[in-house]
Design a protein around this motif. Sequence first.
Motif, short mmCIF file in Angstrom:
data_model
loop_
_atom_site.label_atom_id
_atom_site.label_comp_id
_atom_site.label_asym_id
_atom_site.label_seq_id
_atom_site.Cartn_x
_atom_site.Cartn_y
_atom_site.Cartn_z
N PHE A 260 -10.23 9.65 6.35
CA PHE A 260 -8.86 9.87 5.54
C PHE A 260 -7.75 10.32 6.39
O PHE A 260 -6.78 9.75 6.27
CB PHE A 260 -9.29 11.17 4.54
N SER A 261 -8.14 11.34 7.67
CA SER A 261 -6.78 11.57 8.35
C SER A 261 -6.37 10.29 9.02
O SER A 261 -5.28 10.00 9.44
CB SER A 261 -7.32 12.52 9.03
N ALA A 262 -7.53 9.49 9.51
CA ALA A 262 -7.21 8.18 10.11
C ALA A 262 -6.52 7.29 9.57
O ALA A 262 -5.39 6.79 10.18
CB ALA A 262 -8.49 7.67 10.85
N TYR A 263 -6.53 7.46 8.15
CA TYR A 263 -5.94 6.31 7.32
C TYR A 263 -4.38 6.90 7.34
O TYR A 263 -3.33 6.16 7.31
CB TYR A 263 -6.57 6.43 6.10
N GLY A 264 -3.97 8.04 7.08
CA GLY A 264 -2.81 8.92 7.17
C GLY A 264 -2.15 8.62 8.56
O GLY A 264 -0.77 8.29 8.61
N ASP A 265 -2.99 8.63 9.52
CA ASP A 265 -2.37 8.39 10.81
C ASP A 265 -2.00 6.86 11.20
O ASP A 265 -1.12 6.75 11.67
CB ASP A 265 -3.44 8.72 12.14
N SER A 266 -2.63 6.03 10.69
CA SER A 266 -2.30 4.79 10.63
C SER A 266 -1.12 4.32 9.76
O SER A 266 -0.19 3.47 10.45
CB SER A 266 -3.64 3.66 10.14
N ALA A 267 -1.01 4.99 8.64
CA ALA A 267 0.21 4.80 7.92
C ALA A 267 1.23 5.38 8.58
O ALA A 267 2.66 4.99 8.49
CB ALA A 267 0.22 5.46 6.47
N ASP A 268 1.26 6.51 9.22
CA ASP A 268 2.55 7.09 10.05
C ASP A 268 2.79 6.06 11.05
O ASP A 268 4.05 5.92 11.40
CB ASP A 268 1.91 8.48 10.60
N ARG A 269 1.74 5.37 11.84
CA ARG A 269 2.07 4.51 12.86
C ARG A 269 3.03 3.47 12.38
O ARG A 269 3.98 2.99 12.99
CB ARG A 269 0.93 4.11 13.64
N ILE A 270 2.59 2.93 11.32
CA ILE A 270 3.12 1.95 10.72
C ILE A 270 4.66 2.08 10.16
O ILE A 270 5.64 1.43 10.53
CB ILE A 270 2.52 1.09 9.61
N ALA A 271 4.77 3.38 9.55
CA ALA A 271 6.04 3.72 9.32
C ALA A 271 6.91 4.02 10.53
O ALA A 271 8.18 3.85 10.34
CB ALA A 271 5.86 5.10 8.45
N ALA A 272 6.43 4.61 11.57
CA ALA A 272 7.24 4.77 12.74
C ALA A 272 7.87 3.21 13.35
O ALA A 272 8.92 3.47 13.68
CB ALA A 272 6.41 5.48 13.91
N ILE A 273 6.78 2.52 13.27
CA ILE A 273 7.30 1.06 13.49
C ILE A 273 8.61 0.43 12.64
O ILE A 273 9.50 -0.10 13.05
CB ILE A 273 6.30 -0.01 13.83
N ALA A 274 8.11 0.75 11.52
CA ALA A 274 9.05 0.34 10.22
C ALA A 274 10.30 0.97 10.15
O ALA A 274 11.36 0.40 9.55
CB ALA A 274 8.23 0.39 9.02
N ASN A 275 10.27 2.38 10.84
CA ASN A 275 11.56 3.07 10.69
C ASN A 275 12.40 2.70 11.93
O ASN A 275 13.57 2.86 12.07
CB ASN A 275 11.22 4.17 10.82
#
Length: 802
Positions: A260-275
């Motif tokens: 679960f946390s790994a999924y959130g971390d992955s989403a955060d990494r994509i968000a960081a790139i997308a930002n």
Amino acid sequence: MKAAEKVKGAKAQSVKFKYVLGGQNKDAVALYGYTNNRGLNQLEVTSGHLPRKNNEIILDQRAQQQNHYKLGDTYTFKNQAHLKRQTYKIVGFANSPLYIDNTTRGSTNIGTGQVAYFAYIRSSQMNLPTATLLNVRFDSLATKDPFSKAYRHAVNQKVNQLKPIFKERKQQRQAEILAEGNRKLSPATERLTAAQAKITQAKQQLSKQSNGRLKTTAKLTATQTKINQQRARLTAAKTQLAKSATPTYTWSTREDLAGFSAYGDSADRIAAIANVFPVFFFLLAALITFTTVTRMVEEARMQIGTFKALGFSNLAIAKNYVSYAFLAGILGIALGSFVGNQYLPRFVISLYKGYIFTVPIIYYQWAQILIAAILSLIATVGAALYVILRQVKEVPSSLMRPKAPKSAKKIWLERFTWLWSKLHFYQKVSYRNLFRFKSRAFMTILGIAGGTALILTGFGISDSIGASGHRQFSQVINYQAVVQANDPHHLNTVEKTVSQSPQYKSSTPVGTDVVKVKSHGDQLNDVTMYVAKNPHQFTNYVHLRSVQTNAKVTLPKSGIVISEKIANTLGLKPGSDLHVTTANGHEAIIPVAKVVKNYIGHFMYLSPAAYERAFKRSIPIETLMVQLKKVTGKSQTNLSQKWLTDNSHVLGVSFTNDQRKTVNNMSNQMTPVVLIFILLSGVLSFVVLYNLTNINISERIRELSTIKVLGFFDREVTMYIARENIVLAIVGIIVGFGFGNLLTLYVLHQAETATVVFPLTIHFQWYIVATLLMILFNVIVILVAHRHLKRVDMIEALKSNE
């Protein structure tokens, strides 16, 4: 359940649950008791159906994919599972919201230490007197983003409300267990009391008799001995009951679910790139748009002058070009918003494998669309306004004549006579033109540098994310397995069992604990603390290197060694004080001795002397770090099962290979996203280069036609432009390397999670790839320009406008 529901808004559901061994490979299985598929954590059946009979079982769809089980197969559990039956018929496969990541199902202290899959059987088939798991839901939290700080804060508040209630419930439950246990033991107590009374009575009667006294006394003695043994067993049972009567509650939230946390971390990494990436994409796109619109209006000088001469107002003339730019901007915004919101995310998600989610839910990002629309209109309408307002200020006669070319000036390169004199005529012309058209040169360099930087950043993100795992398991961790004993006194026998394996190389004993740390008002939970029994030997298993000097660090006799992420998060440095609370509630304030490199997780290291000095007690040494010869996945499974089978004191086994796979999976999941950005960066870079070259040619068509008339061959005319492009490309690529490193560093900083450090890593081959791509784009643009220049109508280009 009633205790949990005392908290406002709480809804509780009880489940029978335990970890067991089963299947063909003696897999560790998370086994749940099934009652119905209503309420919390409903299963999504992917094939077959839910268990309807006592001999039916439904398995995780992961068991179907990886272990190749089929509907109708017989599934057998080990005897240690303590179920009412050992064999079941597989009637279905399913997904569960408890396990969203198909690459992991969590860890356990049986089998290999890694849960292979989950399974559900009828609850009545599980030999458990009570439920062992309580799921609690709060409707007020259902609409919150489960990865947001607001959600975590709200969950912590609810847990803090539940804990006092369960503290009270703990005492009530203890009394219930004691009462129930004593009720079950009371018949035995009554039988012993009655038997003792009979013996006492018999002894009294025997004292009055004389015949047969010796034989009867021996019989009574034997009976008394038997009663004493039964009384001892009963006393032991009551003692054991008193010890086990106190219930233990283990608290967990969604963050503790596997993956679960790994999924959130992955989403955060994509968000960081997308930002970050869209900003640079947009800057390059704005550069193209602004240049194109500006050129469009400037090329219409003669038409604007004609309109002015015919009496059109400045507003009417401006409206013509502004309307065109506005229409182009609006159409681009509409098309980009639709494609960007609906198709690109679906494409990314389709490549982003590993999770149970199959149907993406896409929302229009209205705030981002509004920002993009405003900036797009500035780049289009703003450019048109900027140029047209300058143009309409001139008189018609000036506008109806071609704009005077810039006069040539002596460039700084000419001051170096020794170098200038060695250049060919064509080279001198190209360098003069570079300095003559400074703004165009700057835009070309900026465009090429931006494209190179974006391509390099895409590769750099992939390399840096992968580098975390590589460095952690090659430069920091130098052991392959961790074996835990159930008691410090049995560690020697566990070590003996482990050392008999053919893959065994060496091991070192350590004490472990999971602690909380505080400093400057901030707190970190779940920090792993190691206390090395042999500090000098320990550094062969965990390589400790200073963050500041990269020097080797040994465990000091006082003070604590902490990993880099703890220091960064809590603002610590050598000499700072750190408040540490162990799992058992022991607290100490310990000075930080060293900060060491670490890339994944939070770790703290102490020598036994430092631990005793801080906590005034010694830590139980019940864990072995084990170095092994090369092991495969199968031999790893066999090793774990052998150790657990051969020695009952082995509590659990875990392998660093499993952690490495998780980290590698994290890196692999980012690959599709990174490739998309690299592809888009390449396309954008090509468009920038093509557009600027095209504008360059159109602006200088009279100049190029003149040199063709003077006798320059087609190839020489093309090189007249291409030579400038090549010089600008070289400068742009070099500048892009610098921007690429800075941009990668920034994106990684944004993408870092609470437990992971991404070291800036860009492999040399990606510099070559980025350079070759830019060279390829440049060659394609030059070839297209060459075809265009061969067909130039020189007479039409040189014709006087007058």
